[in-house]
Scaffold this motif. Sequence first.
Motif, PDB file in Angstrom:
ATOM      1  N   LYS A 357       0.818  -1.211   0.000  1.00  0.00           N
ATOM      2  CA  LYS A 357       0.000   0.000   0.000  1.00  0.00           C
ATOM      3  C   LYS A 357       0.853   1.262   0.000  1.00  0.00           C
ATOM      4  O   LYS A 357       0.319   2.367   0.104  1.00  0.00           O
ATOM      5  N   SER A 358       2.162   1.105  -0.111  1.00  0.00           N
ATOM      6  CA  SER A 358       3.045   2.257  -0.070  1.00  0.00           C
ATOM      7  C   SER A 358       4.031   2.204  -1.229  1.00  0.00           C
ATOM      8  O   SER A 358       4.147   1.195  -1.931  1.00  0.00           O
ATOM      9  N   ASN A 359       4.776   3.292  -1.395  1.00  0.00           N
ATOM     10  CA  ASN A 359       5.789   3.340  -2.449  1.00  0.00           C
ATOM     11  C   ASN A 359       6.975   2.426  -2.149  1.00  0.00           C
ATOM     12  O   ASN A 359       7.801   2.188  -3.034  1.00  0.00           O
ATOM     13  N   LEU A 360       7.073   1.902  -0.944  1.00  0.00           N
ATOM     14  CA  LEU A 360       8.160   0.994  -0.602  1.00  0.00           C
ATOM     15  C   LEU A 360       8.082  -0.312  -1.370  1.00  0.00           C
ATOM     16  O   LEU A 360       9.092  -1.003  -1.522  1.00  0.00           O
ATOM     17  N   MET A 361       6.883  -0.656  -1.874  1.00  0.00           N
ATOM     18  CA  MET A 361       6.733  -1.938  -2.566  1.00  0.00           C
ATOM     19  C   MET A 361       7.617  -2.006  -3.793  1.00  0.00           C
ATOM     20  O   MET A 361       8.225  -3.048  -4.075  1.00  0.00           O
ATOM     21  N   ASN A 362       7.720  -0.920  -4.530  1.00  0.00           N
ATOM     22  CA  ASN A 362       8.560  -0.923  -5.731  1.00  0.00           C
ATOM     23  C   ASN A 362      10.025  -1.141  -5.369  1.00  0.00           C
ATOM     24  O   ASN A 362      10.731  -1.919  -6.026  1.00  0.00           O
ATOM     25  N   ALA A 363      10.501  -0.461  -4.319  1.00  0.00           N
ATOM     26  CA  ALA A 363      11.886  -0.631  -3.877  1.00  0.00           C
ATOM     27  C   ALA A 363      12.115  -2.047  -3.354  1.00  0.00           C
ATOM     28  O   ALA A 363      13.182  -2.641  -3.579  1.00  0.00           O
ATOM     29  N   LEU A 364      11.088  -2.600  -2.670  1.00  0.00           N
ATOM     30  CA  LEU A 364      11.224  -3.952  -2.119  1.00  0.00           C
ATOM     31  C   LEU A 364      11.316  -4.980  -3.243  1.00  0.00           C
ATOM     32  O   LEU A 364      12.156  -5.897  -3.194  1.00  0.00           O
ATOM     33  N   THR A 365      10.473  -4.850  -4.260  1.00  0.00           N
ATOM     34  CA  THR A 365      10.532  -5.772  -5.398  1.00  0.00           C
ATOM     35  C   THR A 365      11.873  -5.661  -6.119  1.00  0.00           C
ATOM     36  O   THR A 365      12.458  -6.672  -6.527  1.00  0.00           O
ATOM     37  N   GLU A 366      12.358  -4.436  -6.281  1.00  0.00           N
ATOM     38  CA  GLU A 366      13.658  -4.247  -6.937  1.00  0.00           C
ATOM     39  C   GLU A 366      14.764  -4.938  -6.145  1.00  0.00           C
ATOM     40  O   GLU A 366      15.667  -5.560  -6.724  1.00  0.00           O
ATOM     41  N   TRP A 367      14.692  -4.839  -4.810  1.00  0.00           N
ATOM     42  CA  TRP A 367      15.694  -5.517  -3.980  1.00  0.00           C
ATOM     43  C   TRP A 367      15.628  -7.027  -4.201  1.00  0.00           C
ATOM     44  O   TRP A 367      16.665  -7.700  -4.351  1.00  0.00           O
TER      45      TRP A 367
END
Length: 554
Positions: A357-367
């Motif tokens: 539900k946050s913009n962190l999801m994109n960074a998490l998937t990239e990681w």
Amino acid sequence: MSLSAFFRWLERHFRNTALMILFLAALNLGVYVLVLATGGIKYVYSHSMYIPILLAGFIFGARGGVLAGLAGGVVLGPFMPIETATGEPQLLLNWVYRTGLFTLIGLFNGVAVEMLRLQLRENEWLARHDPFTRLPNRVALMEYIEASGREGGVAGTTSSALFAVFAENLMEVGATFGVRISDEIMVQMHDRLLSLFPHGTPVFSPQPRELSVILPCRGPDEAREEMDRISAAMKEPFVLPDMSLHVEAVTGCVMLEKNGEDGHSVLRKADIAAHTAGRKGEESLLYDSELDGTIAENLEMLGALKGAMEKGELLLHYQPKVSMGDGRVVGAESLLRWMHPVRGLVYPGSFVPQAEKSNLMNALTEWVVNAALDQVVRWREEGIILSLAVNVSARDLTSPRFGEMILEALTRRGLDGESLELEITESAIMEDPQQAIELLKRFSDVRVVISIDDFGTGYSSLQYLSRFPATVIKVDQSFVRNLRSDDGARHIIDAAVRLAHALGMEVVVEGVESEETFEMLREMGCDIAQGYGVSPPLSEEDFRGWFFSRAMNG
């Protein structure tokens, strides 16, 4: 005392016309005596008449200012000599001019004060209402809760509850059809709530997409009944010009304490209940003190997640996939873990739903993608040639950087597309099928493996399914779990296998827990198995040992 409060006090105490006349008469008489006693109209004390004129305009507005001006002009006119010592009378033109000047000053002063009062009333209204929906806001709700506490409860009762109704998809409606449509829906939701409750029950809009109402309730059971009524009312479509829209409404409720709990705290509890209900897929929920700890923990975890990526606290475990034909290891699914410094090993169910539900999801998937591809490279150096699967969320599919990020990650390591498998749920694809198809075709062109995850639990259309550039269908484990006891589950798996093979796709079944289940699925034509019956998720080191041990044992 604020200026608004002072004006309200004046209106309460000076609204009587007779009182206004007596007040003005006393002031004018006092000025007349003062001017007469100090020598007449030619001396400076005659200007003291401005005091009652301005005061009358301030208290009574334009009407009072005009009357005070006329009265002052008459009092200091034919009845007042130029000089008392000589008794010389004024010229008619002089006192008529003075009367006109007094009247204009009283009028302008009164009009200015009335405009000020009007602006103050408007400011007070705006402070307690949303300017677009015109619904009472959080300030009005807090004042209502405070007043109810002073009076001993709502509508004379000693037990009441606050209900918070949250429109979950209203932001999406606003983005699609415009904010005027979302505002109109809020007004219609407000009207529906008003129609459910006794006349005069106020309904508030404490924040965007939320309505609140306080009702007398004798206990939790009655509160749940009210929540059911609210949920039923919100299920009906909202009729707008040229369209009807559905609103996904959830309701949270908190019983109000008799000790007069702070309004902000009460509203926070109702909001927690509503948001928890939405996260669980329920229509309504009654607040419980345990929800506080859960919400706080989730927010704390989310706040620490970015730091966890930077500090190296995240890691991947790998669950093998084997061919059901010859038993070869054909790949593995990358499963995220968090080695939290306090909580120990944390599984993704504790933080990924919040990250989505946050913009962190994109960074998490990239990681995860980068970590998985780094693992592919390390294993290839050791002779383990496998592709790794990574889960992709709906937020990832709509990110403008996602496509480039995947392609750059492969190119940077010199890997071909077959080294990576993207597992995407049906529901994630169907949020924007056309955009998803275009993005997945880019991946398919470089031979990235596309897998439709949790197949059979979503709401995909066969029309779109035939257009998806997917090569794998992954049957959800809920069907595998009930395989032996549920004929319906067997039929669904059989249909999925036939459909996939007809479309040239492979079938992966997850949740394979036993040899018996493995054999049944193999006989049904499934291609690849994953589950604890094959292997639990393993760390990098354990996976390496498991892989070579299996290879040695044939």
